[in-house]
Design a protein around this motif. Structure first.
Motif, mmCIF file in Angstrom:
data_model
loop_
_atom_site.group_PDB
_atom_site.id
_atom_site.type_symbol
_atom_site.label_atom_id
_atom_site.label_comp_id
_atom_site.label_asym_id
_atom_site.label_seq_id
_atom_site.Cartn_x
_atom_site.Cartn_y
_atom_site.Cartn_z
ATOM 1 N N TYR A 1 5.631 4.625 1.440
ATOM 2 C CA TYR A 1 4.501 3.929 2.876
ATOM 3 C C TYR A 1 3.580 4.601 3.077
ATOM 4 O O TYR A 1 4.098 5.946 3.285
ATOM 5 C CB TYR A 1 5.759 3.129 3.135
ATOM 6 C CG TYR A 1 7.359 2.638 2.870
ATOM 7 C CD1 TYR A 1 6.972 1.385 2.392
ATOM 8 C CD2 TYR A 1 8.097 2.566 2.886
ATOM 9 C CE1 TYR A 1 7.954 0.420 1.548
ATOM 10 C CE2 TYR A 1 9.308 1.626 3.076
ATOM 11 C CZ TYR A 1 9.264 0.884 2.475
ATOM 12 O OH TYR A 1 10.680 -0.390 1.721
ATOM 13 N N SER B 1 4.257 -1.179 5.304
ATOM 14 C CA SER B 1 3.079 -0.996 3.788
ATOM 15 C C SER B 1 3.209 -2.501 2.908
ATOM 16 O O SER B 1 2.352 -2.403 2.092
ATOM 17 C CB SER B 1 3.681 0.102 2.973
ATOM 18 O OG SER B 1 3.351 1.072 3.743
ATOM 19 N N GLN B 2 3.474 -3.463 3.911
ATOM 20 C CA GLN B 2 3.120 -4.755 2.273
ATOM 21 C C GLN B 2 2.160 -5.082 3.495
ATOM 22 O O GLN B 2 1.891 -5.243 4.934
ATOM 23 C CB GLN B 2 4.362 -5.351 3.128
ATOM 24 C CG GLN B 2 3.837 -6.602 1.872
ATOM 25 C CD GLN B 2 5.107 -7.425 1.864
ATOM 26 O OE1 GLN B 2 6.295 -7.787 2.944
ATOM 27 N NE2 GLN B 2 5.361 -8.140 0.378
ATOM 28 N N PHE B 3 1.009 -5.986 3.212
ATOM 29 C CA PHE B 3 -0.220 -6.786 3.685
ATOM 30 C C PHE B 3 -0.390 -8.119 3.515
ATOM 31 O O PHE B 3 0.163 -8.380 1.817
ATOM 32 C CB PHE B 3 -1.647 -5.755 3.308
ATOM 33 C CG PHE B 3 -1.659 -5.344 1.907
ATOM 34 C CD1 PHE B 3 -2.267 -6.438 0.603
ATOM 35 C CD2 PHE B 3 -1.015 -4.856 1.586
ATOM 36 C CE1 PHE B 3 -3.063 -6.139 -0.545
ATOM 37 C CE2 PHE B 3 -1.749 -4.338 -0.438
ATOM 38 C CZ PHE B 3 -2.612 -5.064 -1.119
ATOM 39 N N PRO C 1 -0.629 -6.807 8.816
ATOM 40 C CA PRO C 1 0.375 -6.382 7.626
ATOM 41 C C PRO C 1 1.680 -7.731 7.397
ATOM 42 O O PRO C 1 1.662 -8.720 8.869
ATOM 43 C CB PRO C 1 0.940 -4.774 8.289
ATOM 44 C CG PRO C 1 0.190 -5.539 9.847
ATOM 45 C CD PRO C 1 -0.210 -6.059 9.812
ATOM 46 N N SER D 1 0.714 -2.921 13.448
ATOM 47 C CA SER D 1 0.555 -2.156 12.700
ATOM 48 C C SER D 1 -0.703 -2.031 14.126
ATOM 49 O O SER D 1 -1.359 -2.556 14.312
ATOM 50 C CB SER D 1 -0.456 -2.659 11.493
ATOM 51 O OG SER D 1 -1.230 -1.965 10.964
ATOM 52 N N LEU E 1 -3.043 1.734 7.135
ATOM 53 C CA LEU E 1 -3.264 -0.074 6.622
ATOM 54 C C LEU E 1 -3.608 -0.730 7.070
ATOM 55 O O LEU E 1 -4.690 -1.054 6.364
ATOM 56 C CB LEU E 1 -0.955 -0.304 6.553
ATOM 57 C CG LEU E 1 -1.061 -1.611 6.197
ATOM 58 C CD1 LEU E 1 -1.073 -1.621 4.898
ATOM 59 C CD2 LEU E 1 0.379 -2.399 6.546
ATOM 60 N N ARG E 2 -3.891 -0.618 8.186
ATOM 61 C CA ARG E 2 -4.263 -1.735 9.206
ATOM 62 C C ARG E 2 -6.556 -1.148 9.017
ATOM 63 O O ARG E 2 -7.237 -2.115 8.861
ATOM 64 C CB ARG E 2 -5.254 -1.278 10.929
ATOM 65 C CG ARG E 2 -5.639 -1.729 11.772
ATOM 66 C CD ARG E 2 -4.363 -3.412 11.519
ATOM 67 N NE ARG E 2 -5.735 -4.133 11.068
ATOM 68 C CZ ARG E 2 -5.846 -5.753 10.648
ATOM 69 N NH1 ARG E 2 -4.522 -6.041 10.546
ATOM 70 N NH2 ARG E 2 -6.807 -6.356 9.611
ATOM 71 N N LEU F 1 1.132 -0.884 0.084
ATOM 72 C CA LEU F 1 0.081 -0.109 -0.008
ATOM 73 C C LEU F 1 0.817 1.339 -0.184
ATOM 74 O O LEU F 1 1.476 1.789 0.944
ATOM 75 C CB LEU F 1 -1.112 0.131 1.669
ATOM 76 C CG LEU F 1 -1.841 1.478 1.149
ATOM 77 C CD1 LEU F 1 -2.922 0.715 0.440
ATOM 78 C CD2 LEU F 1 -2.824 1.056 2.887
ATOM 79 N N ASN G 1 3.111 2.847 5.997
ATOM 80 C CA ASN G 1 2.869 2.471 7.117
ATOM 81 C C ASN G 1 4.812 2.362 7.338
ATOM 82 O O ASN G 1 4.957 1.950 6.211
ATOM 83 C CB ASN G 1 2.172 1.499 7.711
ATOM 84 C CG ASN G 1 2.313 0.581 8.401
ATOM 85 O OD1 ASN G 1 3.082 0.336 8.806
ATOM 86 N ND2 ASN G 1 1.647 1.176 9.568
#
Length: 475
Positions: free
Chosen positions: A185, A228-230, A223, A194, A200-201, A167, A187
């Motif tokens: 990013y 910033s990865q999910f 996360p 998170s 992000l959340r 994200l 986050n």
């Protein structure tokens, strides 16, 4: 003005019930004519629906959507034509007329706050001018293969995909990369880190709610390792439904992110120096409800059939690499320093292996192909894995499952392997194989041959998953 419109807007709980009912029909293989009659009656009776969105995918996996007025669709669903020459990898201009059929079993009610009021979604099937399935529509090819396996052997092909993404700040961050040269990013946390209210959340929660409403049957979300990865996981499904859900997953993520003023990116390695994104693909085969990959007395508690399936994929690992890692950027991810699955091995523990055998039981026993990038065509991925696993060759390599063999680290080698392999012609047919290779060659030739340590603008802007036609046209 809005009070004059009375378009369908259903609560999320009601949407979930409708989508789960449709999913159950699909799972039970209710006859196509029965479902068609039911759906047409529903569309006729439900006055608050204004349009039906028909979805199909091109050869590279790019999702296309056409909105048909509901009344028109009810009258003309068996005669929907479009110009195939405008779709990359489809027909040449001289033979451009294609037809869209409707797969009424793949019908979805979508949240109005995300997709707009008064709309429902359904997947289409591309039909050639002779009335048969179009060879470039890999969804139809996969559906036919899956049905053949069920009719001949009673096999149900199952898949569950763990799709990672990033994200980033701003709308259209990928399309603007040639100007910005970097991604920002939202986050900077990491694995499981998170705060409840951070962007992000909030994105993960909203996306999960939409998926749940659309019948995905969520399992867990969190996360991922990189900032910033999910990853938002949901339950397994029959292979065509599973591939459809991958397309919907990415569509939902992109739409939710855009509404939040951000970008959901499925580039495999958008930022050098942190973990990339994968699409770990878990597969199994059942017959009469029994998992044929499970054997409590087998090695790693999987069956002889599962090991034979694994051996065939390992044998053809290099042949398939271009299908599973479809972009220039994907070869950045196959880096052993970041838990990358670049070794053509099978292992229960080594996450650097192309194939992992997860801990399982009678229900969950499966084989996990870890080398898949999230920007690959999901229909091509699942077709190539299942057809290879069931019908591929087994190499006479000593200690095949642990031999020192590696996947390519660049798209040019992957292209060469793909073109040279007899198996890829068997898998796709020579015509589609050549078209796919030509598309990938064009992407490769627009990018720096040596990847280097900086993500180059061309590998982002010619990344097939991005809708970036303006930039392609002025290249």
């Amino acid at each position: 003005m809005t009070e004059l419109r009375d378009f369908l807007e259903l609560p999320y709980g009601e949407l979930e019930d409708l989508n789960l009912q449709a999913k159950e029909q699909r799972k039970k293989r209710v006859a196509a004519d029965v479902i068609q009659e039911e759906r047409l009656k529903y569309l006729t009776d439900e006055k608050r629906i204004k349009a039906v969105t028909v979805l199909f995918s091109d050869l590279e996996g790019r999702l296309h959507m056409l909105d048909y007025d509901k009344k028109f669709l009810i009258k003309s669903y068996d005669n929907l034509t479009f110009d195939g020459s405008s779709i990359r990898g489809f027909t040449a201009q001289r033979e451009s007329d294609l037809r869209l059929g409707i797969d009424w079993s793949a019908f979805y009610w979508a949240p109005a706050d995300v997709f707009g009021g008064g709309k429902v979604l359904v997947f289409g099937e591309v039909i050639d001018k002779n009335g048969g399935i179009y060879s470039g529509d890999i969804r139809s090819v996969l559906k036919q293969f899956s049905q053949e396996q069920f009719d001949k052997h009673g096999y149900t092909l199952n898949a569950a995909n763990e799709i990672e993404g990033f994200l980033f700040e701003g709308i259209d961050a990928e399309r603007m990369y040639h100007e910005t040269g970097s991604f920002e990013y939202v986050n900077k946390g990491g694995y499981y880190h998170s705060l409840p209210g951070d962007p992000l959340r909030e994105f993960i929660d909203t996306t999960a709610e939409v998926q749940r409403a659309m019948g995905f049957e969520n399992e867990k979300d969190h996360p991922e390792v990189a900032p910033s990865q999910f990853e938002i996981n949901y339950t397994y499904g029959e292979v065509v439904a599973a591939a459809d859900q991958i397309q919907l997953y990415k569509l939902i993520c992109r739409q939710v992110a855009t509404q939040m003023g951000m970008t959901a990116s499925f580039l495999p390695k958008p930022v050098v120096g942190v973990n990339g994104s994968g699409m770990h693909t878990n597969v199994s085969i059942t017959k009469n409800g029994k998992n044929l990959f499970w054997d409590p007395k087998g090695e790693e508690k999987i069956s002889k059939m599962a090991w034979q399936f694994t051996d065939r994929i390992l044998t053809h690992g290099n042949d398939l690499c271009l299908l599973l890692n479809a972009s220039v950027n994907a070869y950045r991810r196959l880096d052993p320093h970041f838990e990358a699955p670049n070794q053509i091995k099978a292992s229960a523990v080594d996450r650097g292996s192309m194939i992992r055998i997860p801990i399982g039981n009678e229900k969950s026993s499966r084989v996990e192909v870890r080398s898949v990038g999230p920007d690959a065509n999901p229909y091509l991925v699942l077709h190539s894995i299942f057809k290879t696993g069931l019908h591929g060759e087994t190499a006479k390599i000593k200690n095949l499952r642990q031999a020192e063999r590696y996947l390519p680290d660049n798209i040019y080698t992957a292209l060469e392997n793909f073109r040279d392999a007899e198996w890829t012609g068997t898998l796709l047919g020579d015509d589609v194989k050549a078209r796919y290779a030509d598309l990938k060659q064009a992407s490769a030739d627009r990018c720096a041959r040596l990847l280097g340590t900086i993500v180059k603008a061309p590998e982002v802007q010619f990344h097939h998953d991005v809708y970036n036609q303006l930039l392609w046209n002025i290249f």
